[in-house]
Enzyme design. Structure first.
Site, PDB file in Angstrom:
ATOM      1  N   GLY A  16      14.874   7.487   9.183  1.00 59.87           N
ATOM      2  CA  GLY A  16      13.918   6.638   8.483  1.00 59.87           C
ATOM      3  C   GLY A  16      14.487   6.178   7.154  1.00 59.87           C
ATOM      4  N   GLY A  18      12.885   4.299   4.959  1.00 54.87           N
ATOM      5  CA  GLY A  18      11.774   3.822   4.129  1.00 54.87           C
ATOM      6  C   GLY A  18      11.913   4.417   2.735  1.00 54.87           C
ATOM      7  N   PHE A  19      10.792   4.525   2.035  1.00 56.96           N
ATOM      8  CA  PHE A  19      10.837   5.016   0.659  1.00 56.96           C
ATOM      9  C   PHE A  19      11.372   6.443   0.591  1.00 56.96           C
ATOM     10  CE2 PHE A  19       7.816   1.538   0.251  1.00 56.96           C
ATOM     11  CZ  PHE A  19       8.296   0.920  -0.886  1.00 56.96           C
ATOM     12  N   GLY A  20      10.888   7.320   1.479  1.00 56.54           N
ATOM     13  CA  GLY A  20      11.297   8.721   1.433  1.00 56.54           C
ATOM     14  C   GLY A  20      12.750   8.889   1.859  1.00 56.54           C
ATOM     15  N   GLU A 175      -6.469  -6.117  -1.203  1.00 55.79           N
ATOM     16  CA  GLU A 175      -5.404  -7.017  -1.646  1.00 55.79           C
ATOM     17  C   GLU A 175      -5.266  -8.201  -0.689  1.00 55.79           C
ATOM     18  OE1 GLU A 175      -2.026  -4.337  -2.188  1.00 55.79           O
ATOM     19  OE2 GLU A 175      -2.469  -4.284  -4.330  1.00 55.79           O
ATOM     20  N   ASP A 305       4.933   9.908   4.490  1.00 57.75           N
ATOM     21  CA  ASP A 305       3.678   9.774   5.238  1.00 57.75           C
ATOM     22  C   ASP A 305       3.598  10.746   6.411  1.00 57.75           C
ATOM     23  OD1 ASP A 305       3.010   7.748   3.569  1.00 57.75           O
ATOM     24  OD2 ASP A 305       2.958   6.157   5.076  1.00 57.75           O
ATOM     25  N   ALA A 320       3.956   5.495  -1.580  1.00 55.54           N
ATOM     26  CA  ALA A 320       5.404   5.446  -1.790  1.00 55.54           C
ATOM     27  C   ALA A 320       5.899   6.492  -2.805  1.00 55.54           C
ATOM     28  CB  ALA A 320       5.810   4.035  -2.208  1.00 55.54           C
TER      29      ALA A 320
HETATM   30  C1  LIG Z   1       0.549  -2.941   3.851  1.00 49.90           C
HETATM   31  C2  LIG Z   1       0.893  -1.702   3.075  1.00 49.90           C
HETATM   32  C3  LIG Z   1       0.779  -1.700   1.692  1.00 49.90           C
HETATM   33  C4  LIG Z   1       1.090  -0.559   0.965  1.00 49.90           C
HETATM   34  N1  LIG Z   1       0.983  -0.610  -0.388  1.00 49.90           N
HETATM   35  C5  LIG Z   1       1.354   0.469  -1.122  1.00 49.90           C
HETATM   36  C6  LIG Z   1       1.336   0.406  -2.558  1.00 49.90           C
HETATM   37  O1  LIG Z   1       0.966  -0.619  -3.138  1.00 49.90           O
HETATM   38  N2  LIG Z   1       1.733   1.513  -3.229  1.00 49.90           N
HETATM   39  C7  LIG Z   1       2.150   2.655  -2.601  1.00 49.90           C
HETATM   40  O2  LIG Z   1       2.521   3.618  -3.260  1.00 49.90           O
HETATM   41  N3  LIG Z   1       2.169   2.741  -1.257  1.00 49.90           N
HETATM   42  C8  LIG Z   1       1.788   1.668  -0.508  1.00 49.90           C
HETATM   43  N4  LIG Z   1       1.816   1.750   0.863  1.00 49.90           N
HETATM   44  C9  LIG Z   1       2.154   3.034   1.493  1.00 49.90           C
HETATM   45  C10 LIG Z   1       3.652   3.226   1.540  1.00 49.90           C
HETATM   46  O3  LIG Z   1       4.252   2.130   2.192  1.00 49.90           O
HETATM   47  C11 LIG Z   1       3.969   4.502   2.316  1.00 49.90           C
HETATM   48  O4  LIG Z   1       3.284   5.591   1.765  1.00 49.90           O
HETATM   49  C12 LIG Z   1       5.469   4.765   2.264  1.00 49.90           C
HETATM   50  O5  LIG Z   1       6.168   3.690   2.837  1.00 49.90           O
HETATM   51  C13 LIG Z   1       5.804   6.052   3.006  1.00 49.90           C
HETATM   52  O6  LIG Z   1       7.186   6.236   2.974  1.00 49.90           O
HETATM   53  P1  LIG Z   1       7.941   6.917   4.201  1.00 49.90           P
HETATM   54  O7  LIG Z   1       9.367   7.044   3.786  1.00 49.90           O
HETATM   55  O8  LIG Z   1       7.214   8.128   4.629  1.00 49.90           O
HETATM   56  O9  LIG Z   1       7.790   5.875   5.389  1.00 49.90           O
HETATM   57  P2  LIG Z   1       8.212   4.360   5.470  1.00 49.90           P
HETATM   58  O10 LIG Z   1       8.497   3.794   4.133  1.00 49.90           O
HETATM   59  O11 LIG Z   1       7.168   3.696   6.289  1.00 49.90           O
HETATM   60  O12 LIG Z   1       9.575   4.386   6.282  1.00 49.90           O
HETATM   61  C14 LIG Z   1       9.654   4.828   7.603  1.00 49.90           C
HETATM   62  C15 LIG Z   1      10.953   4.315   8.181  1.00 49.90           C
HETATM   63  O13 LIG Z   1      11.184   4.971   9.417  1.00 49.90           O
HETATM   64  C16 LIG Z   1      11.649   4.036  10.378  1.00 49.90           C
HETATM   65  N5  LIG Z   1      11.293   4.581  11.693  1.00 49.90           N
HETATM   66  C17 LIG Z   1      10.059   4.849  12.162  1.00 49.90           C
HETATM   67  N6  LIG Z   1      10.123   5.391  13.383  1.00 49.90           N
HETATM   68  C18 LIG Z   1      11.431   5.471  13.704  1.00 49.90           C
HETATM   69  C19 LIG Z   1      12.143   5.960  14.838  1.00 49.90           C
HETATM   70  N7  LIG Z   1      11.512   6.492  15.891  1.00 49.90           N
HETATM   71  N8  LIG Z   1      13.496   5.882  14.848  1.00 49.90           N
HETATM   72  C20 LIG Z   1      14.153   5.345  13.789  1.00 49.90           C
HETATM   73  N9  LIG Z   1      13.530   4.885  12.670  1.00 49.90           N
HETATM   74  C21 LIG Z   1      12.186   4.953  12.630  1.00 49.90           C
HETATM   75  C22 LIG Z   1      10.931   2.753  10.010  1.00 49.90           C
HETATM   76  O14 LIG Z   1      11.617   1.617  10.478  1.00 49.90           O
HETATM   77  C23 LIG Z   1      10.922   2.826   8.482  1.00 49.90           C
HETATM   78  O15 LIG Z   1      12.034   2.197   7.915  1.00 49.90           O
HETATM   79  C24 LIG Z   1       1.513   0.616   1.623  1.00 49.90           C
HETATM   80  C25 LIG Z   1       1.645   0.615   3.019  1.00 49.90           C
HETATM   81  C26 LIG Z   1       1.345  -0.533   3.732  1.00 49.90           C
HETATM   82  C27 LIG Z   1       1.484  -0.529   5.209  1.00 49.90           C
END
Ligand SMILES: Cc1cc2nc3c(=O)[nH]c(=O)nc-3n(C[C@H](O)[C@H](O)[C@H](O)COP(=O)(O)OP(=O)(O)OC[C@H]3O[C@@H](n4cnc5c(N)ncnc54)[C@H](O)[C@@H]3O)c2cc1C
Length: 435
Positions: A16, A18-20, A175, A305, A320
């Site tokens: 992943g 994403g942010f984490g 939003e 998440d 995030a």
């Molecule tokens: C529309 C929207 C608006 C938001 N606004 C805010 C905000 O204003 N402020 C805030 O703090 N938070 C906001 N959030 C929440 C924030 O985006 C999440 O809390 C944050 O992204 C979580 O980070 P993460 O690293 O857990 O997951 P993510 O950032 O979602 O990253 C997950 C990654 O895993 C990858 N992935 C998933 N499944 C697989 C797999 N099986 N194999 C390979 N790769 C995979 C995905 O492609 C992605 O790149 C918002 C979320 C959304 C949807």
């Protein structure tokens, strides 16, 4: 970790970007480890601005950034593009298609996906807003509704096309409702001169008795009043029980004819149904120890998440900053273990929350103080610009925001082919809605 592994550099796999995941990779780059980063996309998505892509304010590529560019400064990190299909915790191996990637430590950061709460028809007909592909699909859908309504002479068929229901009054719903109201009042009103815009309805539906649950009461009331002034019909205590292609049904039996149902009502952990034997907590999240390790597999860290940290009085929000801080914490704990020390518990530092409603209007809670209106809006703009990755993205976002602010115009109003744009997550959820 095995004895042979101790002789060579340890290998950490992060799933992943994403942010984490990115925060973990950045922190791991400072450790004597080899890192493999796997993501199903070859870009990182800045989700806080997704709703602006859906509302035709920003181009998709302005809120996404190529992972390989991000990794140029982390030479010990290798990128694998693709979706993981299995994890064998006993063999310490991840499968991605034909490829097997082994790890000494694993950081799982696959985020979350839309939760339709089993509402009949929602997965098939509602439009979620979790990924870039879904934001593009939603933008296509909105613009297509206006194009069709423009030539629809039957008012009974035109009304649903011009009714936009947004299910969920959290930050994303608020939003998006505000951004859609501004898109309709500005560019679309000028584009579709033949339409009677008194027929356009934007309805924000929330099952609870307030918008922005979790924000201070004053900010919630401000958001509601501000949206109402922008023409958004805010309906609280409205529980959607069914979604069809042309209408939503409520718990009291009433029906709202609408060709658009945007679903921002809930999220659940982004693990597939397989889960590979990982335990499931609330919202499908993986329960982890305070050190972010999975109790049964101490070499596996779950963050963002996807993680549900046990022993906390209140669950952490799916935001995030939580994911970013947990990414750094997981890397720190891996470093401690490599040094033969015990991992330390994760502590979240809450910097506050922000949500924007529209031009000059936002709500912010920082350091226990609440702000509304212009100061909160400027704060929101600055925080999001700073966090966006890449100078090019920041520059183009500023240009688009300035154009929108001074000219009430949005250049991004293309209806692009949507079949493939709906992407893996959308097709998983059987999304087929077309106006
Ligand atoms: C529309 C929207 C608006 C938001 N606004 C805010 C905000 O204003 N402020 C805030 O703090 N938070 C906001 N959030 C929440 C924030 O985006 C999440 O809390 C944050 O992204 C979580 O980070 P993460 O690293 O857990 O997951 P993510 O950032 O979602 O990253 C997950 C990654 O895993 C990858 N992935 C998933 N499944 C697989 C797999 N099986 N194999 C390979 N790769 C995979 C995905 O492609 C992605 O790149 C918002 C979320 C959304 C949807």
């Amino acid at each position: 970790m095995s004895a042979t592994a101790a002789m060579r550099r340890a290998r950490v796999v992060v799933v992943g970007a994403g942010f984490g995941g990115l925060a973990a990779v950045r922190a791991l780059a400072r450790l004597p480890v080899d890192v493999a980063l796997i993501d199903r996309h070859n870009y990182h998505t800045f989700t806080p601005l997704l709703y602006q892509v859906a509302a035709a304010e920003l181009e998709p590529e302005e809120i996404a950034y190529p992972i390989r560019s991000i990794l140029r400064r982390a030479p010990s990190t290798q990128f694998f593009w693709g979706e993981i299909s299995a994890i064998d915790f006993s063999r310490h191996v991840i499968t991605k298609g034909e490829l097997e990637v082994s790890y000494d430590y694993l950081v799982l950061a696959v985020g979350s996906t839309t939760n339709f709460f089993g509402v009949p028809g929602a997965a098939e007909h509602a439009l979620p807003l979790k990924t870039l592909e879904q934001a593009i699909a939603l933008r296509n859908h909105l613009l297509a509704c206006f194009e069709r309504a423009d030539h629809e002479t039957d008012p009974a068929r035109r009304r649903p096309l011009l009714t936009f229901a947004i299910v969920g009054g959290g930050p994303t719903g608020v939003e998006f409702a505000g951004a859609l109201a501004e898109l309709v009042a500005g560019p679309l009103r000028r584009d579709h001169r033949a339409l009677d815009f008194r027929e356009v309805r934007i309805v924000l539906l929330e099952a609870a008795d307030t918008l922005l649950l979790g924000f201070p009461v004053r900010l919630r009331e401000y958001a509601r009043a501000r949206l109402a002034r922008m023409g958004v019909d805010v309906r609280l205590q409205s529980s959607v029980t069914r979604v069809a292609a042309d209408a939503l049904t409520f718990s009291d039996g009433s029906i709202l004819p609408a060709a658009t149902a945007v679903w921002t009502a809930g999220v659940r952990a982004g693990l597939g149904s397989a889960r590979w034997g990982l335990p499931a907590g609330a919202k499908g999240q993986v329960p982890v120890m305070p050190t972010l390790q999975v109790a049964a597999y101490p070499d596996v860290y779950v963050i963002g998440d996807l993680a549900q940290v046990e022993d906390l009085a209140r669950p952490l929000p799916m935001l995030a900053p939580v994911a970013i801080q947990q990414g750094a914490a997981a890397a720190r704990n891996i470093g401690l273990r490599l040094a033969g020390k015990a991992p330390v518990p994760f502590r979240y530092k809450d910097a506050g929350t922000l949500a924007t409603i529209g031009r000059n209007a936002a709500v912010a809670e920082l350091g226990g103080r609440a702000f509304t209106g212009f100061p909160a809006w400027v704060l929101w703009l600055c925080v999001h610009l700073i966090q966006l990755i890449g100078y090019r993205n920041r520059l183009f976002v500023v240009i688009n925001w300035a154009r929108d602010y001074f000219l009430s115009d949005r250049p991004v109003r293309l209806i692009l082919p949507s079949a493939e744009a709906r992407g893996a997550e959308a097709s998983d959820q059987g999304q087929t809605r077309t106006p």
